[in-house]
Motif scaffolding. Sequence first.
Motif, mmCIF file in Angstrom:
data_model
loop_
_atom_site.group_PDB
_atom_site.id
_atom_site.type_symbol
_atom_site.label_atom_id
_atom_site.label_comp_id
_atom_site.label_asym_id
_atom_site.label_seq_id
_atom_site.Cartn_x
_atom_site.Cartn_y
_atom_site.Cartn_z
ATOM 1 N N ASP A 1 0.839 -1.203 0.000
ATOM 2 C CA ASP A 1 0.000 0.000 0.000
ATOM 3 C C ASP A 1 0.879 1.260 0.000
ATOM 4 O OD1 ASP A 1 -1.887 1.936 0.243
ATOM 5 O OD2 ASP A 1 -2.872 1.109 2.018
ATOM 6 N N PHE A 2 1.366 1.617 -1.190
ATOM 7 C CA PHE A 2 2.283 2.765 -1.294
ATOM 8 C C PHE A 2 1.592 4.096 -1.013
ATOM 9 C CE2 PHE A 2 4.813 -0.488 -3.241
ATOM 10 C CZ PHE A 2 6.106 -0.140 -2.873
ATOM 11 N N ALA A 3 0.269 4.153 -1.233
ATOM 12 C CA ALA A 3 -0.438 5.415 -0.990
ATOM 13 C C ALA A 3 -0.446 5.761 0.496
ATOM 14 C CB ALA A 3 -1.860 5.345 -1.527
ATOM 15 N N LYS A 4 -0.478 4.748 1.353
ATOM 16 C CA LYS A 4 -0.503 5.005 2.802
ATOM 17 C C LYS A 4 0.874 4.815 3.449
ATOM 18 C CE LYS A 4 -5.248 4.799 4.064
ATOM 19 N NZ LYS A 4 -6.011 4.186 2.974
ATOM 20 N N ALA A 5 1.853 4.417 2.640
ATOM 21 C CA ALA A 5 3.198 4.165 3.173
ATOM 22 C C ALA A 5 3.758 5.438 3.790
ATOM 23 C CB ALA A 5 4.109 3.687 2.049
ATOM 24 N N GLY A 6 4.264 5.320 4.990
ATOM 25 C CA GLY A 6 4.832 6.478 5.671
ATOM 26 C C GLY A 6 3.879 7.075 6.697
ATOM 27 N N SER B 1 4.878 6.234 10.320
ATOM 28 C CA SER B 1 6.051 7.019 10.741
ATOM 29 C C SER B 1 5.680 8.474 10.984
ATOM 30 C CB SER B 1 7.133 6.940 9.672
ATOM 31 O OG SER B 1 7.468 5.598 9.430
ATOM 32 N N SER B 2 4.762 8.965 10.162
ATOM 33 C CA SER B 2 4.309 10.337 10.320
ATOM 34 C C SER B 2 3.584 10.504 11.666
ATOM 35 C CB SER B 2 3.380 10.668 9.146
ATOM 36 O OG SER B 2 2.954 11.980 9.227
ATOM 37 N N ARG B 3 2.781 9.496 12.040
ATOM 38 C CA ARG B 3 2.097 9.527 13.341
ATOM 39 C C ARG B 3 3.117 9.490 14.480
ATOM 40 N NH1 ARG B 3 -3.059 7.122 13.025
ATOM 41 N NH2 ARG B 3 -3.276 7.504 15.240
ATOM 42 N N VAL B 4 4.109 8.611 14.336
ATOM 43 C CA VAL B 4 5.164 8.508 15.356
ATOM 44 C C VAL B 4 5.839 9.861 15.539
ATOM 45 C CG1 VAL B 4 7.464 7.548 15.812
ATOM 46 C CG2 VAL B 4 5.596 6.027 15.116
ATOM 47 N N CYS C 1 12.386 4.994 11.274
ATOM 48 C CA CYS C 1 11.044 4.425 11.297
ATOM 49 C C CYS C 1 10.469 4.389 9.878
ATOM 50 C CB CYS C 1 10.169 5.270 12.229
ATOM 51 S SG CYS C 1 8.586 4.544 12.598
ATOM 52 N N TYR C 2 10.686 5.445 9.124
ATOM 53 C CA TYR C 2 10.194 5.506 7.742
ATOM 54 C C TYR C 2 10.846 4.420 6.884
ATOM 55 C CZ TYR C 2 8.786 7.400 3.212
ATOM 56 O OH TYR C 2 8.249 7.550 1.954
ATOM 57 N N GLU C 3 12.140 4.256 7.035
ATOM 58 C CA GLU C 3 12.847 3.215 6.267
ATOM 59 C C GLU C 3 12.297 1.827 6.610
ATOM 60 O OE1 GLU C 3 14.846 3.575 3.843
ATOM 61 O OE2 GLU C 3 16.273 5.219 4.135
ATOM 62 N N ALA C 4 12.070 1.589 7.905
ATOM 63 C CA ALA C 4 11.574 0.282 8.338
ATOM 64 C C ALA C 4 10.148 0.056 7.837
ATOM 65 C CB ALA C 4 11.632 0.186 9.861
ATOM 66 N N GLU C 5 9.341 1.111 7.916
ATOM 67 C CA GLU C 5 7.962 1.007 7.434
ATOM 68 C C GLU C 5 7.950 0.734 5.927
ATOM 69 O OE1 GLU C 5 5.555 4.445 8.287
ATOM 70 O OE2 GLU C 5 3.825 3.643 7.205
ATOM 71 N N MET C 6 8.809 1.421 5.182
ATOM 72 C CA MET C 6 8.866 1.193 3.729
ATOM 73 C C MET C 6 9.262 -0.245 3.422
ATOM 74 S SD MET C 6 7.666 3.825 2.317
ATOM 75 C CE MET C 6 7.626 2.821 0.826
ATOM 76 N N ASN C 7 10.149 -0.799 4.231
ATOM 77 C CA ASN C 7 10.540 -2.194 4.005
ATOM 78 C C ASN C 7 9.342 -3.134 4.135
ATOM 79 O OD1 ASN C 7 13.169 -1.764 3.330
ATOM 80 N ND2 ASN C 7 14.007 -2.233 5.361
ATOM 81 N N VAL C 8 8.460 -2.844 5.090
ATOM 82 C CA VAL C 8 7.244 -3.659 5.241
ATOM 83 C C VAL C 8 6.372 -3.503 3.991
ATOM 84 C CG1 VAL C 8 5.147 -4.021 6.590
ATOM 85 C CG2 VAL C 8 7.293 -3.476 7.757
ATOM 86 N N VAL C 9 6.190 -2.254 3.558
ATOM 87 C CA VAL C 9 5.343 -1.992 2.380
ATOM 88 C C VAL C 9 5.929 -2.677 1.139
ATOM 89 C CG1 VAL C 9 4.450 -0.189 0.847
ATOM 90 C CG2 VAL C 9 4.487 0.182 3.317
ATOM 91 N N VAL D 1 7.812 15.260 4.649
ATOM 92 C CA VAL D 1 7.232 15.405 5.990
ATOM 93 C C VAL D 1 8.218 14.909 7.049
ATOM 94 C CG1 VAL D 1 5.409 14.554 7.541
ATOM 95 C CG2 VAL D 1 4.832 15.269 5.212
ATOM 96 N N MET D 2 8.813 13.730 6.779
ATOM 97 C CA MET D 2 9.745 13.147 7.749
ATOM 98 C C MET D 2 10.898 14.092 8.054
ATOM 99 S SD MET D 2 8.937 10.340 8.988
ATOM 100 C CE MET D 2 7.209 10.372 8.852
ATOM 101 N N LEU D 3 11.371 14.813 7.029
ATOM 102 C CA LEU D 3 12.572 15.646 7.181
ATOM 103 C C LEU D 3 12.264 17.123 7.415
ATOM 104 C CD1 LEU D 3 14.746 14.116 4.315
ATOM 105 C CD2 LEU D 3 14.924 13.655 6.755
ATOM 106 N N ASN D 4 10.977 17.477 7.524
ATOM 107 C CA ASN D 4 10.607 18.907 7.608
ATOM 108 C C ASN D 4 11.249 19.699 6.478
ATOM 109 O OD1 ASN D 4 9.206 18.497 10.015
ATOM 110 N ND2 ASN D 4 11.021 18.914 11.256
#
Lengths: 144, 112
Positions: free
Chosen positions: A18-23, A26-29, A50-58, B60-63
């Motif tokens: 789900d690339f549309a919701k990917a990230g 991490s954004s919530r975190v 966190c973003y890198e790890a989340e992308m790996n799941v996606v 967003v992640m990097l502002n």
Amino acid sequence: MNDTVASLHFKFEVNGGDFAKAGDASSRVKKILQQIGADQAIIRRVAIACYEAEMNVVIHARHGFVVLDADLEKIIIVVDDEGPGIEDIELAMTPGYSTAPDSVREMGFGAGMGLPNMKSCSNEMEIHSRRDVGTTIRMVFENA
Amino acid sequence: MLLANIAQNLNLNPINEPSADVEVTSGYASDLLSDVLAKAKNGAIWATNQKHINIIGVAVMLNLAGVIIAGGIEPDENTVAKAREENIPLYITETSLFDVAGKLYELGLRST
């Protein structure tokens, strides 16, 4: 960090492909860490890893979770997935090594920099993986 | 340097510009998202040829101060929607990625 917050725990779902919701997780975190007044430098490190790890799941897995735990001393991110697992963790940690498909590489992912980025952003990183079962990555970020 | 100055100097076409009164600290040009995550500074303007929704997530992640899609490439529809939702300034230009990076450098921006 804000002294009134002793510790917190959040869990976010991540769906493979789900690339549309990917990230979003991490954004919530990142927003939670901003709300509790965490230091900017640690927020940046957590956000990137966190973003890198989340992308790996996606990219690689079917389904997973991002779990955030934070207290006054440290922030812990656990990313747990059901997926193909990592066959050779040492090889996967090699900068430039990737098993991502071409379709994902064309998007600018899969350059083999994700795991090394996560390692350099975190103070500790552990990877546990079982082939055809899934992968769990635990990262600890200490307040300077 | 203000985002407004950069947009004007490079004649950028704003796709989403919640405010151009944003301080830009540095610049970065890359199509590899992990490279941007590792190297681009908070407050940087990022020039790329990528057009998909995840470039906004990285911003967003990097502002980041904003994203420029170079080379006459049109962003995906959900990229524009996400930029609006997250208040990320997004520009397009016919100018090539090479020339956009060169012009940002000429204006005094650096990647570090």
